[in-house]
Design a protein around this motif. Structure first.
Motif, PDB file in Angstrom:
ATOM      1  N   GLY A   1       0.819  -1.208   0.000  1.00  8.08           N
ATOM      2  CA  GLY A   1       0.000   0.000   0.000  1.00  8.08           C
ATOM      3  C   GLY A   1       0.853   1.257   0.000  1.00  8.08           C
TER       4      GLY A   1
ATOM      5  N   ASP B   1       0.523   5.585  -0.008  1.00  9.11           N
ATOM      6  CA  ASP B   1      -0.300   6.782   0.134  1.00  9.11           C
ATOM      7  C   ASP B   1       0.420   7.957  -0.506  1.00  9.11           C
TER       8      ASP B   1
ATOM      9  N   ASP C   1      -8.222   8.586   0.483  1.00  4.22           N
ATOM     10  CA  ASP C   1      -8.161   8.119   1.862  1.00  4.22           C
ATOM     11  C   ASP C   1      -8.413   9.252   2.842  1.00  4.22           C
TER      12      ASP C   1
ATOM     13  N   THR D   1      -5.220  12.703   0.132  1.00  8.79           N
ATOM     14  CA  THR D   1      -4.408  11.490   0.112  1.00  8.79           C
ATOM     15  C   THR D   1      -5.058  10.463  -0.796  1.00  8.79           C
TER      16      THR D   1
ATOM     17  N   ARG E   1      -4.938   6.620  -2.167  1.00  7.65           N
ATOM     18  CA  ARG E   1      -4.480   5.301  -1.741  1.00  7.65           C
ATOM     19  C   ARG E   1      -4.295   4.399  -2.947  1.00  7.65           C
TER      20      ARG E   1
ATOM     21  N   SER F   1      -2.899   0.474  -4.042  1.00  6.38           N
ATOM     22  CA  SER F   1      -2.681  -0.841  -3.426  1.00  6.38           C
ATOM     23  C   SER F   1      -2.461  -1.891  -4.505  1.00  6.38           C
TER      24      SER F   1
ATOM     25  N   GLU G   1       6.508  -1.711  -2.622  1.00  3.28           N
ATOM     26  CA  GLU G   1       6.122  -0.366  -2.192  1.00  3.28           C
ATOM     27  C   GLU G   1       7.200   0.654  -2.519  1.00  3.28           C
TER      28      GLU G   1
END
Length: 362
Positions: A223, A225, A268, A276, A278, A280, A292
Motif C-alpha cells: 500500500g 499513500d 483516503d 491522500t 491510496r 494498493s 512499495e
C-alpha cells in the motif's frame, strides 16, 4: 623337648568321615536333580515366553521404524518433485518440508519405541511372576514429580509437537511471535530459532509463544499513500497511476512479485491543503516492502513528468504569493482633523459657564 611328627588319624577313623561326606554330596545332587526335574518345564516355558516377547517386540519396532522412515522419505521426495516445477519456489520450501518431516518422524519413532519396548518390559516382568503394582505406583509418583518439576520443558515440547504437526510455520517463513519477530531458520521441538531484521538470532521457547503471525503464507498487500494538492484532477491521477502500473507489471522481477493489478482504491483523506490517494497491489508474501519502494519511486517520477504537484515539494514560481501592500496597514485620515471640513464646521463647541449662572448642587 624333642620334635615329633603330627599325629595322623588312622584309616579306621577316616573311612566313616569319607562315607558321611559322600552321602551328603549324593543327597545334595539328588535333591538338586529332583528340583530341576520338577521345575525345568516351568523354567523352559518362562524362558521361551520371554524370548518370544523380546523377538516380537524387536521385530515390531523394526517394522514400525522402517515404515515411518519410508513415509518420511516419500514426503521429502514429493517436496523435491514439486520444487522442480515452475511454481515450486513459490509454493514449497524443501528445507522447511524436510525439517518438518524429520521432526515428525523423530517424534513418531520415539513414541513407537517407547510404547513397544515399555510394553515388552512389563510383559517380561509379568512372566517372571513379579508383582507390578508397587512398580507402577512408584513409576506414577516419579512421573508426577518429574512432570511437576519440568513442567516448562514439557510445555515447550508439547507446544513444539503441535506447532510442527499443524504446520503453523516453517523454515524460511517470516513470523511475528510476540516476544520476537524475524525469519525462521530452524524449528525444534523445544526452541524455535529466528533471525531478526538486523541480523540478530532469537531463541524462542515454544511454550512462550502465545500467538503467531505468519507473514509468509498466502499473499501480502503493498500500500502506498500519495498526498497531492486538492486542486489536482483525480481522473488525471488515475490515468498516470495506471500507466505506472502497466509498466511495472511488464518488467522483471516485478511481474513475478505482483500477484494482482495495481489499483487506485480512492481518496483516503481530504483536507483543506491536501488530499491522500491510496494505491494498493497484491504481492508475493514477503515482497510487499520492495514493491512499495519501487512503486513510490515510479509514481514520484511520473507525477513530476505529468505536472502533478505532491505535498512536500517546492511550489512552482507562478504559485508564489505577491508581497503585501505596505499602505494597507495604514488607517485612513479622519475628516475631523481638518478645521475647514464640513464635519468640523458643523460641530459646535460647548460654551463655558458664566459666573452668574446658577449652580446645581446636592
Amino acid at each position: 623337648m624333642p620334635w615329633r611328627y603330627p599325629a595322623v588319624p588312622s584309616p579306621a577313623i577316616l573311612l566313616p568321615l569319607a562315607a558321611t561326606n559322600s552321602e551328603d554330596a549324593t543327597e545334595s545332587v539328588t535333591n538338586a536333580a529332583s528340583f530341576i526335574e520338577e521345575n525345568w518345564a516351568a523354567w523352559l516355558g518362562i524362558g521361551l515366553r520371554i524370548l518370544l516377547i523380546i523377538v516380537i517386540a524387536a521385530a515390531l519396532r523394526s517394522v514400525v521404524r522402517k515404515a515411518l522412515t519410508k513415509l518420511i522419505g516419500r514426503m521429502n521426495s514429493s517436496a523435491e518433485a514439486v520444487e522442480g516445477t515452475a511454481l515450486g519456489g513459490l509454493l514449497v520450501n524443501a528445507e522447511r518440508r524436510r525439517q518438518r518431516s524429520e521432526a515428525i518422524g523423530s517424534v513418531l519413532r520415539s513414541v513407537a519405541s517407547f510404547v513397544i519396548l515399555g510394553t515388552a518390559a512389563l510383559m517380561v516382568l509379568g512372566a517372571l511372576k513379579i508383582d507390578l503394582a508397587p512398580l507402577l505406583a512408584s513409576a506414577g509418583v516419579a512421573g508426577v514429580a518429574i512432570g511437576f518439576g519440568a513442567r516448562n520443558l514439557v510445555t515447550d515440547f508439547l507446544s513444539g509437537v503441535f506447532m510442527i504437526m499443524e504446520d503453523q510455520y516453517g523454515v524460511g517463513d517470516k513470523i511475528d511471535a510476540g516476544v520476537a519477530s524475524g525469519e525462521v531458520i530452524e524449528v525444534g521441538l523445544r526452541v524455535t530459532k529466528l533471525r531478526g531484521d538486523n541480523g540478530e538470532i532469537w531463541y524462542v521457547r515454544n511454550g512462550e509463544i502465545k500467538r503467531i503471525g505468519n507473514l509468509s503464507q498466502g499473499w501480502a498487500t503493498a500500500g502506498v499513500d500519495v498526498q497531492v494538492r486538492p486542486t489536482e484532477n483525480l481522473t488525471h491521477i488515475r490515468e498516470v497511476v495506471q500507466e505506472v502500473a502497466n509498466s511495472l507489471a511488464k518488467e522483471s522481477p516485478w511481474d513475478e512479485r505482483l500477484w494482482g493489478p495495481v489499483e487506485v482504491l480512492g481518496l483516503d483523506e481530504v483536507l483543506l491543503a491536501s488530499m491522500t490517494v491510496r494505491v494498493s497491489a497484491k504481492t508475493m508474501p514477503g515482497q510487499q516492502f520492495s514493491v512499495e519502494r519501487e512503486l513510490r519511486w515510479r509514481l514520484k517520477e511520473a507525477f513530476d513528468a505529468a505536472g502533478i504537484r505532491i505535498i512536500g515539494g517546492l511550489p512552482p514560481a507562478e504559485a508564489e504569493e505577491e508581497a503585501p501592500d505596505p499602505s494597507a496597514s495604514v488607517a485612513a485620515p479622519s475628516a475631523l482633523n481638518n478645521p475647514t471640513s464640513p464635519q468640523s464646521m458643523a460641530t459646535t463647541p460647548i460654551p463655558a459657564p458664566s459666573s452668574g449662572s446658577p449652580r446645581i448642587t446636592k
